[in-house]
Design a protein around this motif. Structure first.
Motif, PDB file in Angstrom:
ATOM      1  N   SER A 286       0.808  -1.224   0.000  1.00 52.33           N
ATOM      2  CA  SER A 286       0.000   0.000   0.000  1.00 52.33           C
ATOM      3  C   SER A 286       0.840   1.273   0.000  1.00 52.33           C
ATOM      4  O   SER A 286       0.419   2.308  -0.507  1.00 52.33           O
ATOM      5  CB  SER A 286      -0.944   0.010   1.210  1.00 52.33           C
ATOM      6  OG  SER A 286      -0.208  -0.164   2.406  1.00 52.33           O
ATOM      7  N   HIS A 287       2.080   1.186   0.549  1.00 52.03           N
ATOM      8  CA  HIS A 287       2.932   2.374   0.587  1.00 52.03           C
ATOM      9  C   HIS A 287       3.694   2.591  -0.729  1.00 52.03           C
ATOM     10  O   HIS A 287       4.529   3.487  -0.825  1.00 52.03           O
ATOM     11  CB  HIS A 287       3.914   2.315   1.763  1.00 52.03           C
ATOM     12  CG  HIS A 287       4.678   1.028   1.863  1.00 52.03           C
ATOM     13  ND1 HIS A 287       5.675   0.698   0.984  1.00 52.03           N
ATOM     14  CD2 HIS A 287       4.569  -0.014   2.722  1.00 52.03           C
ATOM     15  CE1 HIS A 287       6.163  -0.495   1.301  1.00 52.03           C
ATOM     16  NE2 HIS A 287       5.503  -0.953   2.352  1.00 52.03           N
ATOM     17  N   GLY A 288       3.401   1.748  -1.731  1.00 53.77           N
ATOM     18  CA  GLY A 288       3.969   1.973  -3.051  1.00 53.77           C
ATOM     19  C   GLY A 288       5.111   1.068  -3.450  1.00 53.77           C
ATOM     20  O   GLY A 288       5.505   1.023  -4.621  1.00 53.77           O
ATOM     21  N   THR A 289       5.677   0.316  -2.505  1.00 49.41           N
ATOM     22  CA  THR A 289       6.785  -0.583  -2.824  1.00 49.41           C
ATOM     23  C   THR A 289       6.293  -1.775  -3.642  1.00 49.41           C
ATOM     24  O   THR A 289       5.279  -2.390  -3.305  1.00 49.41           O
ATOM     25  CB  THR A 289       7.451  -1.104  -1.538  1.00 49.41           C
ATOM     26  OG1 THR A 289       7.891   0.005  -0.770  1.00 49.41           O
ATOM     27  CG2 THR A 289       8.630  -2.007  -1.851  1.00 49.41           C
ATOM     28  N   VAL A 290       7.006  -2.089  -4.704  1.00 47.79           N
ATOM     29  CA  VAL A 290       6.700  -3.279  -5.505  1.00 47.79           C
ATOM     30  C   VAL A 290       7.763  -4.329  -5.196  1.00 47.79           C
ATOM     31  O   VAL A 290       8.921  -4.184  -5.590  1.00 47.79           O
ATOM     32  CB  VAL A 290       6.680  -2.949  -7.014  1.00 47.79           C
ATOM     33  CG1 VAL A 290       6.411  -4.217  -7.827  1.00 47.79           C
ATOM     34  CG2 VAL A 290       5.616  -1.899  -7.307  1.00 47.79           C
ATOM     35  N   ALA A 291       7.374  -5.391  -4.472  1.00 45.51           N
ATOM     36  CA  ALA A 291       8.327  -6.432  -4.072  1.00 45.51           C
ATOM     37  C   ALA A 291       8.586  -7.417  -5.201  1.00 45.51           C
ATOM     38  O   ALA A 291       9.708  -7.898  -5.366  1.00 45.51           O
ATOM     39  CB  ALA A 291       7.813  -7.167  -2.843  1.00 45.51           C
ATOM     40  N   LEU A 292       7.544  -7.737  -5.981  1.00 42.10           N
ATOM     41  CA  LEU A 292       7.684  -8.621  -7.140  1.00 42.10           C
ATOM     42  C   LEU A 292       6.928  -8.005  -8.310  1.00 42.10           C
ATOM     43  O   LEU A 292       5.830  -7.472  -8.135  1.00 42.10           O
ATOM     44  CB  LEU A 292       7.108 -10.017  -6.845  1.00 42.10           C
ATOM     45  CG  LEU A 292       7.790 -10.861  -5.767  1.00 42.10           C
ATOM     46  CD1 LEU A 292       7.032 -12.165  -5.577  1.00 42.10           C
ATOM     47  CD2 LEU A 292       9.244 -11.132  -6.110  1.00 42.10           C
TER      48      LEU A 292
END
Length: 227
Positions: free
Chosen positions: A12-18
């Motif tokens: 939700s905070h904008g980080t794309v892990a994959l």
């Protein structure tokens, strides 16, 4: 056996892990998943055991579509998977024998099986004679072997090792690598998440390389390509 199909995980905070990750792992393979810290290695493992769900995409493990399993169905999936962690996660007030037996108890296995199987697995990982020791009485390498024995005791189809040598000295690191190779030779699929270049290059097995949440290379007999 294992399929990741266009899997994306965004927080939700904008980080794309994959980011649109796709790969297949066949039964009996030994696969190293490599990448820098934050590349997505641990996220893949969490997805595979149902600890987290993807934002988009599908994950299959054998006949299970992991992404559609309810919380109540996850224990059945996890019986097929053994996980080894960097920080061991042993029960400090239980002996070596009790730590390994606990995994069988949770699965509801009878005492006769516990009595038979636990010594066999402890012997295999080189801990015969340490059954009554507590974790605090063991070296780091011995603790990791207890963790490996616990992960193996239910005879899983897949063994996942998440940075299993991160807290070990070079000697114990190679002892753990030998054990994982032996487990693979006995028929289990092994997935090793690591950023240890020497280990990956010595194995000569398949390597999936992640960078910024994306698969940038996937090759048989792969090597560690990151600087």
């Amino acid at each position: 056996m294992i399929i990741f199909q266009n899997v994306t995980k965004a927080y939700s905070h904008g980080t794309v892990a994959l980011d649109k990750v796709s790969f297949k792992i066949q039964p009996g393979e030994f696969v190293s998943i490599v990448g820098r810290s934050g590349a997505g290695k641990s996220t893949i493992i969490k997805m595979l055991i149902g600890e987290e769900k993807p934002t988009k995409g599908q994950i299959f493990f054998g006949t299970y579509e992991v992404t559609k399993l309810k919380s109540s169905e996850l224990p059945e999936l996890r019986r097929h998977i053994g996980v080894i962690f960097q920080d061991f996660r042993l029960l400090m007030k239980k002996t070596v024998f009790e730590n390994v037996a606990f995994a069988l108890e949770v699965a509801g296995r009878p005492q006769s099986e516990i009595t038979e199987y636990v010594p066999q697995v402890l012997d295999m990982v080189g801990l015969k004679g340490k059954e009554k020791n507590f974790p605090a009485e063991l070296s780091g390498g011995e603790r990791q072997r207890v963790a490996i024995a616990r992960a193996m005791i239910n005879r899983p189809d897949v063994l996942i090792a998440d940075e299993p040598t991160g807290n070990l000295d070079p000697y114990n690191t190679w002892e753990v690598v030998k054990l994982l190779t032996k487990i693979n030779e006995l028929g289990s699929t092994v997935i090793l998440a690591t950023h240890d270049k020497e280990i990956v290059n010595s194995l000569g097995q398949r390597v999936i390389t992640l960078e910024n949440g994306m698969v940038i290379k996937d090759e048989a007999n792969g090597r560690f390509i990151l600087d």
